[in-house]
Write a protein that holds these residues in place. Structure first.
Motif, PDB file in Angstrom:
ATOM      1  N   PHE A 424       0.943  -1.259  -0.062  1.00 42.30           N
ATOM      2  CA  PHE A 424       0.016  -0.103   0.068  1.00 42.30           C
ATOM      3  C   PHE A 424       0.891   1.324   0.021  1.00 42.30           C
ATOM      4  O   PHE A 424       0.773   2.144  -0.589  1.00 42.30           O
ATOM      5  CB  PHE A 424      -0.825  -0.323   1.333  1.00 42.30           C
ATOM      6  CG  PHE A 424      -1.936   1.213   0.982  1.00 42.30           C
ATOM      7  CD1 PHE A 424      -3.028   1.201   0.502  1.00 42.30           C
ATOM      8  CD2 PHE A 424      -1.574   2.464   1.951  1.00 42.30           C
ATOM      9  CE1 PHE A 424      -3.944   2.253   0.429  1.00 42.30           C
ATOM     10  CE2 PHE A 424      -2.268   3.413   1.907  1.00 42.30           C
ATOM     11  CZ  PHE A 424      -3.489   3.409   1.026  1.00 42.30           C
ATOM     12  N   SER A 425       1.993   1.170   0.714  1.00 41.27           N
ATOM     13  CA  SER A 425       2.706   2.629   0.913  1.00 41.27           C
ATOM     14  C   SER A 425       3.535   2.739  -0.223  1.00 41.27           C
ATOM     15  O   SER A 425       3.839   3.619  -0.813  1.00 41.27           O
ATOM     16  CB  SER A 425       3.709   2.240   2.014  1.00 41.27           C
ATOM     17  OG  SER A 425       3.050   2.478   3.350  1.00 41.27           O
ATOM     18  N   LEU A 426       4.079   1.660  -0.874  1.00 49.22           N
ATOM     19  CA  LEU A 426       4.821   1.566  -2.265  1.00 49.22           C
ATOM     20  C   LEU A 426       4.032   2.248  -3.283  1.00 49.22           C
ATOM     21  O   LEU A 426       4.325   3.112  -4.063  1.00 49.22           O
ATOM     22  CB  LEU A 426       5.369   0.666  -2.598  1.00 49.22           C
ATOM     23  CG  LEU A 426       6.520  -0.152  -1.773  1.00 49.22           C
ATOM     24  CD1 LEU A 426       6.877  -1.318  -2.156  1.00 49.22           C
ATOM     25  CD2 LEU A 426       7.743   0.667  -1.901  1.00 49.22           C
ATOM     26  N   VAL A 427       2.722   1.794  -3.441  1.00 47.85           N
ATOM     27  CA  VAL A 427       2.012   2.250  -4.456  1.00 47.85           C
ATOM     28  C   VAL A 427       1.114   3.406  -4.351  1.00 47.85           C
ATOM     29  O   VAL A 427       1.073   4.373  -5.457  1.00 47.85           O
ATOM     30  CB  VAL A 427       0.591   0.999  -4.802  1.00 47.85           C
ATOM     31  CG1 VAL A 427      -0.374   1.590  -5.994  1.00 47.85           C
ATOM     32  CG2 VAL A 427       1.316  -0.294  -5.309  1.00 47.85           C
ATOM     33  N   HIS A 428       0.885   3.950  -3.000  1.00 43.29           N
ATOM     34  CA  HIS A 428      -0.015   5.110  -2.744  1.00 43.29           C
ATOM     35  C   HIS A 428       0.845   5.970  -2.292  1.00 43.29           C
ATOM     36  O   HIS A 428       0.293   7.112  -2.064  1.00 43.29           O
ATOM     37  CB  HIS A 428      -1.365   4.638  -1.949  1.00 43.29           C
ATOM     38  CG  HIS A 428      -2.160   3.687  -2.875  1.00 43.29           C
ATOM     39  ND1 HIS A 428      -2.834   4.019  -3.962  1.00 43.29           N
ATOM     40  CD2 HIS A 428      -2.407   2.278  -2.722  1.00 43.29           C
ATOM     41  CE1 HIS A 428      -3.427   3.015  -4.366  1.00 43.29           C
ATOM     42  NE2 HIS A 428      -3.376   1.956  -3.766  1.00 43.29           N
ATOM     43  N   GLY A 429       1.827   5.634  -1.301  1.00 41.32           N
ATOM     44  CA  GLY A 429       2.509   6.626  -0.524  1.00 41.32           C
ATOM     45  C   GLY A 429       3.323   7.562  -1.203  1.00 41.32           C
ATOM     46  O   GLY A 429       3.726   7.399  -2.535  1.00 41.32           O
ATOM     47  N   ASN A 430       3.952   8.836  -0.550  1.00 38.63           N
ATOM     48  CA  ASN A 430       4.691   9.655  -1.173  1.00 38.63           C
ATOM     49  C   ASN A 430       6.007   9.403  -1.112  1.00 38.63           C
ATOM     50  O   ASN A 430       6.845   9.281  -0.071  1.00 38.63           O
ATOM     51  CB  ASN A 430       4.376  11.045  -0.540  1.00 38.63           C
ATOM     52  CG  ASN A 430       5.334  12.192  -1.080  1.00 38.63           C
ATOM     53  OD1 ASN A 430       6.300  11.841  -2.074  1.00 38.63           O
ATOM     54  ND2 ASN A 430       5.115  13.326  -0.775  1.00 38.63           N
ATOM     55  N   SER A 431       6.671   8.558  -2.019  1.00 39.59           N
ATOM     56  CA  SER A 431       7.970   7.879  -2.181  1.00 39.59           C
ATOM     57  C   SER A 431       9.096   8.992  -2.288  1.00 39.59           C
ATOM     58  O   SER A 431      10.075   8.718  -1.818  1.00 39.59           O
ATOM     59  CB  SER A 431       8.109   7.146  -3.146  1.00 39.59           C
ATOM     60  OG  SER A 431       7.346   5.712  -3.431  1.00 39.59           O
ATOM     61  N   TYR A 432       8.542  10.141  -2.707  1.00 42.47           N
ATOM     62  CA  TYR A 432       9.671  11.268  -3.040  1.00 42.47           C
ATOM     63  C   TYR A 432      10.051  12.029  -1.804  1.00 42.47           C
ATOM     64  O   TYR A 432      11.032  12.676  -1.672  1.00 42.47           O
ATOM     65  CB  TYR A 432       9.032  12.361  -4.094  1.00 42.47           C
ATOM     66  CG  TYR A 432      10.029  13.042  -4.649  1.00 42.47           C
ATOM     67  CD1 TYR A 432      11.289  12.639  -5.569  1.00 42.47           C
ATOM     68  CD2 TYR A 432      10.047  14.468  -4.579  1.00 42.47           C
ATOM     69  CE1 TYR A 432      11.986  13.594  -5.686  1.00 42.47           C
ATOM     70  CE2 TYR A 432      10.861  15.411  -5.113  1.00 42.47           C
ATOM     71  CZ  TYR A 432      12.046  14.883  -5.524  1.00 42.47           C
ATOM     72  OH  TYR A 432      12.938  15.814  -6.151  1.00 42.47           O
ATOM     73  N   GLN A 433       9.111  11.806  -1.062  1.00 38.16           N
ATOM     74  CA  GLN A 433       9.428  12.632   0.557  1.00 38.16           C
ATOM     75  C   GLN A 433      10.571  12.535   1.041  1.00 38.16           C
ATOM     76  O   GLN A 433      11.296  13.244   1.888  1.00 38.16           O
ATOM     77  CB  GLN A 433       8.149  12.799   1.439  1.00 38.16           C
ATOM     78  CG  GLN A 433       8.072  11.484   2.162  1.00 38.16           C
ATOM     79  CD  GLN A 433       6.726  11.452   2.889  1.00 38.16           C
ATOM     80  OE1 GLN A 433       6.207  12.347   3.321  1.00 38.16           O
ATOM     81  NE2 GLN A 433       6.364  10.081   3.506  1.00 38.16           N
ATOM     82  N   ASN A 434      10.980  11.258   1.298  1.00 37.79           N
ATOM     83  CA  ASN A 434      12.390  10.694   1.575  1.00 37.79           C
ATOM     84  C   ASN A 434      13.519  10.326   0.270  1.00 37.79           C
ATOM     85  O   ASN A 434      13.340   9.370   0.085  1.00 37.79           O
ATOM     86  CB  ASN A 434      12.175   9.475   2.601  1.00 37.79           C
ATOM     87  CG  ASN A 434      13.529   9.234   3.256  1.00 37.79           C
ATOM     88  OD1 ASN A 434      14.602   9.424   2.942  1.00 37.79           O
ATOM     89  ND2 ASN A 434      13.358   8.266   4.221  1.00 37.79           N
ATOM     90  N   VAL A 435      13.936  11.337  -0.086  1.00 37.63           N
ATOM     91  CA  VAL A 435      14.942  11.274  -1.295  1.00 37.63           C
ATOM     92  C   VAL A 435      16.032  10.197  -1.110  1.00 37.63           C
ATOM     93  O   VAL A 435      16.124   9.525  -2.067  1.00 37.63           O
ATOM     94  CB  VAL A 435      15.583  12.607  -1.693  1.00 37.63           C
ATOM     95  CG1 VAL A 435      16.559  12.280  -2.937  1.00 37.63           C
ATOM     96  CG2 VAL A 435      14.434  13.580  -1.979  1.00 37.63           C
ATOM     97  N   SER A 436      16.644  10.093  -0.013  1.00 36.60           N
ATOM     98  CA  SER A 436      17.622   9.043   0.230  1.00 36.60           C
ATOM     99  C   SER A 436      17.002   7.750   0.134  1.00 36.60           C
ATOM    100  O   SER A 436      17.656   6.809  -0.379  1.00 36.60           O
ATOM    101  CB  SER A 436      18.179   9.294   1.598  1.00 36.60           C
ATOM    102  OG  SER A 436      18.930  10.570   1.851  1.00 36.60           O
ATOM    103  N   LEU A 437      15.896   7.602   0.758  1.00 37.01           N
ATOM    104  CA  LEU A 437      15.145   6.236   0.672  1.00 37.01           C
ATOM    105  C   LEU A 437      14.633   5.828  -0.769  1.00 37.01           C
ATOM    106  O   LEU A 437      14.944   4.931  -1.262  1.00 37.01           O
ATOM    107  CB  LEU A 437      14.114   5.986   1.525  1.00 37.01           C
ATOM    108  CG  LEU A 437      13.062   4.780   1.412  1.00 37.01           C
ATOM    109  CD1 LEU A 437      13.666   3.735   2.117  1.00 37.01           C
ATOM    110  CD2 LEU A 437      11.772   4.990   2.327  1.00 37.01           C
TER     111      LEU A 437
END
Length: 698
Positions: A424-437
């Motif tokens: 759910f987090s990978l598909v719908h979450g804001n992945s860009y907010q943690n640039v290093s991750l």
């Protein structure tokens, strides 16, 4: 001890034979260019107003150098100012040497900086600690091959030289500048050997300049009072410093000592408690100065592996996991890993086991980061993890399996995030907010199992659907959908160079992605599309999620023979649950603290609360001291008072600080009431606090 005010140059750099020695327990010369510029502004004011200027305190101990029969001043505090003054004098001298008319001023300065007729070893009056002295002597001797132009000594010399050049051009003479330097006043505190304790004075002085750090205080504690301090500095402290100090930055020294103290005490420690906790551990464990330094050096060697994995001899896989932890900035696991690496060095575990543990911890932290689980509980988890797992000594025979089982047994927010949460987090979450991750995730997707691997370094994250919609994009993307999906994993890619795709059309972006031939797995379902829609983003997000869920999979260990000490958790909403129970720890806002009994909880809790809000304790003194129990919000079981007000009939009391005492003891349920009142007084949510007690069947 004697104190008086004097001009620093005239007294401490008088044109007589003398030595000003910075002892090895002192910190490095750490004044920055900002510190020097501020001092230069003050000196400019002295030039203009011709009035003395006070620059702080100098603490020194005078003795006699037996080899030369000249006075020797051991600088206990004030080396930053004294060293800076000499740099200013040297800068002015060098400018005077370049002018025939200022030779007299140059000669005068030379008599202050050097012992003209002493042997070469003692020619320069000021003797900084070894790590600074090489640069200092090179500067005064104009040895350009040795000078490190990034050192504070050279940079600050240059700041002074440039300022003096500007002043001289404006009409100020070198002699006027020198006269102003001679107006810099200090309070000189002279200590008598055998009568005054320099360690106590060193710790308590709070003069202007660079504040003492925890590593400064610990170095002082371990070296100052030791008769063999020069050898201990050379054999232990200097290698410790060289392993952790980079580019004049001591921050890793302080981070190490905090992690070291956490590891040794199996409990979280705040930054301001590191030094006192270190001293407590030193005394409790019966260390000598040398044995403590030996152990610290051993763990520094391990810790430097975490910071600089590429410089170690470990396998590429181990280096990779350590580099990923660096990329994530997940340092909270270091106290636990210091235990694990020490066991590896002591051959308790083999390389394969070390590798599996690193993978477990790295994957666990990545999964947590993907699911945006707050990190405030990690300090407690990793502080007590080693002791909790191996309190049953038999668990060391199944080392990895025991750690694995413990991690998967967590039921609070420290639980290993499941695959559904991850997806759910990978598909719908804001992945860009943690640039290093985000860079790490995209790199891992692209690398797969190939031998030629992309590095996180120099990667640029690109948005396929741009962050700002142009007219061509608005034809098939609404603002609402754009906001919802623009920063999700399905819309992100990477380029291996600093390409800027910005808000170009989809056709233009496809060309850039195709040209970047090293990035293929990520873009295989992008480059053949005619347009890029929300459905495409969600579909790609699910595909990439499948890759990462497989990549970050760990099988939980199921082994009934692995057991841990069994604990129940009780809450302050149910005080009677504490009756007849044995507490082992309490949790406050996600951090765990070991205790021996309920009385111990009261003392530790109030100390923790007082650290974060020192002003509140004074307000609680005597608040309900005579039993004003009528007001519904009043404190009626917690008693905090000064010693003179203590009534011995009430019970036992312990000092918190500064003559302020708290009454402790009594039945367990009563102590839980006191804890509740404490939390209320400090406005801490009750749900943020719990007590772990031994299970009834344990």
């Amino acid at each position: 001890m004697k104190a008086d005010t004097f001009n620093a140059i005239d007294r401490l750099f008088a044109p007589t034979q003398m030595i000003l020695k910075i002892p090895v327990y002192q910190r490095n010369y750490d004044w920055t260019e900002t510190n020097v510029r501020r001092l230069m502004e003050d000196i400019k004011t002295v030039v203009e107003e011709k009035k003395p200027h006070f620059i702080g305190a100098i603490v020194y101990m005078e003795s006699q150098n037996s080899d030369l029969g000249m006075p020797e001043y051991l600088i206990i505090d004030g080396q930053q100012r004294l060293t800076t003054i000499t740099l200013l004098l040297q800068a002015l001298k060098d400018l005077c040497d370049e002018s025939d008319k200022d030779q007299k001023t140059a000669k005068q300065i030379e008599t202050w900086l050097t012992n003209m007729f002493a042997p070469e070893e003692y020619k320069i009056k000021l003797k900084p600690i070894k790590s600074d002295n090489v640069q200092y002597e090179a500067l005064l001797n104009h040895d350009l091959d040795i000078i490190d132009q990034n050192s504070h000594i050279y940079k600050n010399y240059e700041v002074a030289r440039k300022a003096f050049v500007s002043w001289i051009k404006s009409g100020i003479t070198p002699q006027e500048i020198l006269n102003a330097l001679r107006q810099l006043q200090v309070v000189g505190i002279s200590l008598k050997k055998g009568e005054d304790d320099p360690q106590i004075i060193f710790e308590s002085i709070n003069s202007t300049g660079v504040a003492l750090t925890n590593s400064d205080l610990i170095r002082n504690f371990l070296l100052m009072s030791d008769h063999d301090q020069d050898r201990l500095f050379e054999e232990y402290w200097l290698p410790i410093e060289n392993a952790l100090r980079r580019d004049n930055d001591n921050s890793q020294m302080d981070l190490f000592f905090r992690q070291y103290v956490i590891m040794k005490s199996h409990a979280p420690v705040t930054g301001r408690k590191v030094y006192s906790s270190f001293v407590e551990l030193f005394k409790k464990n019966g260390y000598t100065h040398e044995s403590a330094l030996q152990e610290i050096k051993k763990y520094v060697d391990i810790y430097s592996t975490f910071l600089y994995p590429d410089s170690t001899n470990y396998s590429d896989e181990i280096k990779g996991y350590l580099a990923d932890l660096n990329q994530l900035n997940q340092t909270t696991c270091y106290p636990f890993l210091m235990h694990v690496f020490a066991d590896f060095e002591n051959q308790v575990i083999d390389r394969s086991t070390l590798n599996k543990i690193l993978k477990l911890i790295t994957v666990y932290l990545i999964r947590r980061s993907i699911c945006s689980i707050p990190t405030n509980s990690l300090n407690g988890l990793f502080a007590y993890l080693y002791s909790r797992v191996f309190r049953i000594s038999a668990n060391k025979t199944k080392y990895y399996e025991s750690i694995n089982k413990f991690m998967f047994a967590q039921k609070t927010k420290d639980a290993v995030p499941d695959d559904a949460s991850l997806r759910f987090s990978l598909v719908h979450g804001n992945s860009y907010q943690n640039v290093s991750l985000c860079k790490l995730l995209l790199r891992d997707i692209e690398n797969g199992d190939t031998k030629e691997r992309l590095s996180v370094k120099n990667l640029t994250i690109e948005h396929i659907m741009p962050r700002t919609l142009s007219r061509s994009w608005r034809q098939f993307i609404s603002d609402k959908d754009h906001e919802k999906y623009v920063n999700t994993l399905g819309n992100l890619s990477i380029t291996g160079y600093n390409s800027e795709m910005s808000n170009k059309s989809f056709e233009e972006k496809k060309k850039i992605l195709k040209q970047n031939s090293r990035v293929q797995v990520l873009n295989e379902d992008v480059v053949n599309k005619d347009k890029w829609t929300i459905e495409d983003i969600v579909s790609r997000g699910n595909r990439l999620a499948n890759v990462l869920i497989k990549k970050y999979h760990i099988d939980p260990i199921v082994d009934s023979k692995i057991v841990f000490e069994d604990f129940d958790r009780i809450y302050i909403s149910d005080p009677d649950a504490a009756t007849g129970r044995k507490p082992v720890s309490f949790t406050l806002e996600g951090s765990n603290y070991p205790v021996k009994n309920f009385k111990d909880i009261t003392i530790k809790l109030i100390n923790l609360l007082d650290q974060d809000d020192p002003s509140r304790l004074e307000k609680l003194v005597g608040l309900n001291w005579r039993g004003d129990f009528e007001k519904p919000n009043s404190i009626n079981r917690l008693v905090i008072c000064h010693k003179k007000d203590i009534d011995d009939q009430i019970g036992h009391y312990d000092e918190i600080r500064d003559g302020i005492y708290v009454v402790v003891g009594g039945p367990a349920h009563n102590i839980v009431h006191v804890l509740k009142e404490l939390l209320d007084a400090y406005e801490i949510d009750e749900s943020a606090f719990s007590i772990s007690v031994r299970a009834k069947n344990n």
